[in-house]
Motif scaffolding. Structure first.
Motif, PDB file in Angstrom:
ATOM      1  N   ARG A  21       2.284  -7.441  -3.166  1.00 24.91           N
ATOM      2  CA  ARG A  21       1.041  -7.913  -2.542  1.00 24.91           C
ATOM      3  C   ARG A  21       0.811  -9.405  -2.744  1.00 24.91           C
ATOM      4  O   ARG A  21       0.386 -10.104  -1.825  1.00 24.91           O
ATOM      5  CB  ARG A  21      -0.135  -7.110  -3.126  1.00 24.91           C
ATOM      6  N   TRP A  22       1.099  -9.897  -3.938  1.00 27.59           N
ATOM      7  CA  TRP A  22       0.708 -11.272  -4.254  1.00 27.59           C
ATOM      8  C   TRP A  22       1.866 -12.259  -4.378  1.00 27.59           C
ATOM      9  O   TRP A  22       1.625 -13.459  -4.400  1.00 27.59           O
ATOM     10  CB  TRP A  22      -0.116 -11.286  -5.543  1.00 27.59           C
ATOM     11  N   TYR A  68       0.831  -1.206   0.000  1.00 30.64           N
ATOM     12  CA  TYR A  68       0.000   0.000   0.000  1.00 30.64           C
ATOM     13  C   TYR A  68       0.871   1.264   0.000  1.00 30.64           C
ATOM     14  O   TYR A  68       0.462   2.292  -0.560  1.00 30.64           O
ATOM     15  CB  TYR A  68      -0.943  -0.049   1.206  1.00 30.64           C
ATOM     16  N   GLY A  69       2.060   1.161   0.566  1.00 27.94           N
ATOM     17  CA  GLY A  69       3.014   2.250   0.438  1.00 27.94           C
ATOM     18  C   GLY A  69       3.471   2.415  -0.998  1.00 27.94           C
ATOM     19  O   GLY A  69       3.612   3.544  -1.504  1.00 27.94           O
ATOM     20  N   LEU A  70       3.690   1.295  -1.686  1.00 29.88           N
ATOM     21  CA  LEU A  70       4.052   1.351  -3.099  1.00 29.88           C
ATOM     22  C   LEU A  70       2.908   1.913  -3.933  1.00 29.88           C
ATOM     23  O   LEU A  70       3.134   2.667  -4.891  1.00 29.88           O
ATOM     24  CB  LEU A  70       4.422  -0.046  -3.589  1.00 29.88           C
ATOM     25  N   LEU A  71       1.681   1.561  -3.575  1.00 29.19           N
ATOM     26  CA  LEU A  71       0.516   2.119  -4.270  1.00 29.19           C
ATOM     27  C   LEU A  71       0.480   3.631  -4.105  1.00 29.19           C
ATOM     28  O   LEU A  71       0.238   4.369  -5.077  1.00 29.19           O
ATOM     29  CB  LEU A  71      -0.770   1.500  -3.715  1.00 29.19           C
ATOM     30  N   ALA A 131       3.228  -1.981 -10.737  1.00 27.70           N
ATOM     31  CA  ALA A 131       3.641  -3.367 -10.970  1.00 27.70           C
ATOM     32  C   ALA A 131       4.377  -3.926  -9.755  1.00 27.70           C
ATOM     33  O   ALA A 131       4.161  -5.077  -9.356  1.00 27.70           O
ATOM     34  CB  ALA A 131       4.537  -3.437 -12.209  1.00 27.70           C
ATOM     35  N   VAL A 132       5.237  -3.115  -9.142  1.00 26.54           N
ATOM     36  CA  VAL A 132       5.961  -3.560  -7.952  1.00 26.54           C
ATOM     37  C   VAL A 132       4.996  -3.759  -6.787  1.00 26.54           C
ATOM     38  O   VAL A 132       5.149  -4.689  -5.984  1.00 26.54           O
ATOM     39  CB  VAL A 132       7.073  -2.563  -7.585  1.00 26.54           C
TER      40      VAL A 132
END
Length: 318
Positions: A192-193, A125-128, A186-187
């Motif tokens: 996340r998955w 969520y930080g990457l988001l 993408a990261v």
């Protein structure tokens, strides 16, 4: 070239609330009730504290990192005025990311959680949020763009950004901010998955990795001594330290520091490419810009392979 400060501020507020909202709803969904040694931590408390502390520390980190790296210019322009000025062009993305992680760590302490456990949950969520912040640079004129593009089939958003100077005159520039945003998305999906073990460390590595090439493309990249791209250097140092940490924890494994050594060789390749693109290495003038970028991209692939190898060595030693 219009700068829309109000729209940018609104976008950043939305991005914060959206990213941290998802963090609270999804990232803390299965937070164990007994994970706090002093008291049961609700999902609401760490999410709200992370939002508040993360926002404050991100602003401080973004400003202080830029200020310290550009202190000569800041003092020359008036240190008091520049210190408290929050112009987007005087904020560091890397410093903001580091401050955000620090704020989440502080929120974990205040919530009675282990900082690394909360950071592992927060990483996607930080990457988001980082991706959304990059997309928000569309409101900041030429801040996030790259080289000028000749009019042609590549001149369309999100690959390029156009600036109109009349009904029949538009200049196109590479939309580096959009490419960075898409890369971070993408990261975030990878984090996340796919990244389950050591999610935070591995997410930081893959946050930094594409910046080596993309930061080179940004026209607004701030420099040390007019030749060192600060954010590019900071990302390389962060990746090197992560690989060193892998080696330290891979006790008993053969060649456990080899991935870190490989990263130094890749850093040397990047430096050579930077100087070659500027024509400062005479015997490499046969390399055009496209070849230099291809070499940098290949170096990034080698770095990714080094991270995977170092991580596996650490896993086998655990």
């Amino acid at each position: 070239m219009d700068i829309q400060e109000t729209a940018y501020l609104g976008w950043m507020i939305f991005s914060l609330l959206f990213s941290f909202g998802l963090f609270g709803i999804l990232g803390l969904r299965d937070l164990p009730a007994g994970s706090s040694p002093r008291r049961t931590a609700s999902r609401l408390r760490p999410a709200l504290l992370s939002l508040l502390a993360g926002t404050l520390c991100a602003l401080l980190g973004a400003k202080l990192f830029y200020y310290l790296c550009q202190i000569d210019f800041m003092i020359a322009a008036g240190w008091q005025e520049t210190l408290f000025r929050l112009n987007p062009e005087e904020l560091s993305f890397f410093g903001g990311a580091a401050g955000l992680c620090l704020g989440v760590s502080l929120a974990a302490r205040l919530s009675g959680l282990r900082p690394m456990a909360l950071l592992n949950r927060f990483a996607p969520y930080g990457l988001l949020f980082g991706a959304l912040a990059r997309f928000g640079e569309t409101f900041l004129g030429q801040l996030g763009v790259g080289p000028y593009l000749e009019p042609g089939p590549l001149c369309f958003f999100p690959l390029a950004k156009g600036f109109s100077y009349g009904d029949d005159w538009t200049e196109w520039y590479l939309a580096v901010f959009a490419l960075e945003g898409l890369t971070l998305l993408a990261v975030a999906a990878l984090s996340r998955w796919r990244l389950k073990d050591r999610r935070f460390l591995r997410s930081v590595f893959y946050l930094c990795l594409p910046q080596i090439l993309l930061e080179n493309l940004r026209l607004g990249s701030f420099m040390w001594f007019f030749c060192i791209r600060v954010e590019q250097l900071a990302c390389m140092v962060a990746m090197f330290l992560i690989l060193i940490l892998y080696g330290v924890r891979a006790k008993g494994q053969p060649r456990r520091f080899l991935p870190a050594l490989v990263s130094l060789l890749c850093a040397g390749l990047f430096i050579v490419c930077e100087f070659a693109m500027e024509g400062k290495i005479g015997f490499l003038r046969f390399l055009n810009i496209e070849a230099c970028y291809a070499l940098m991209f290949a170096g990034q692939l080698v770095l990714a392979a080094a991270e995977i190898a170092g991580f596996r060595k650490m896993q086998r030693a655990a």
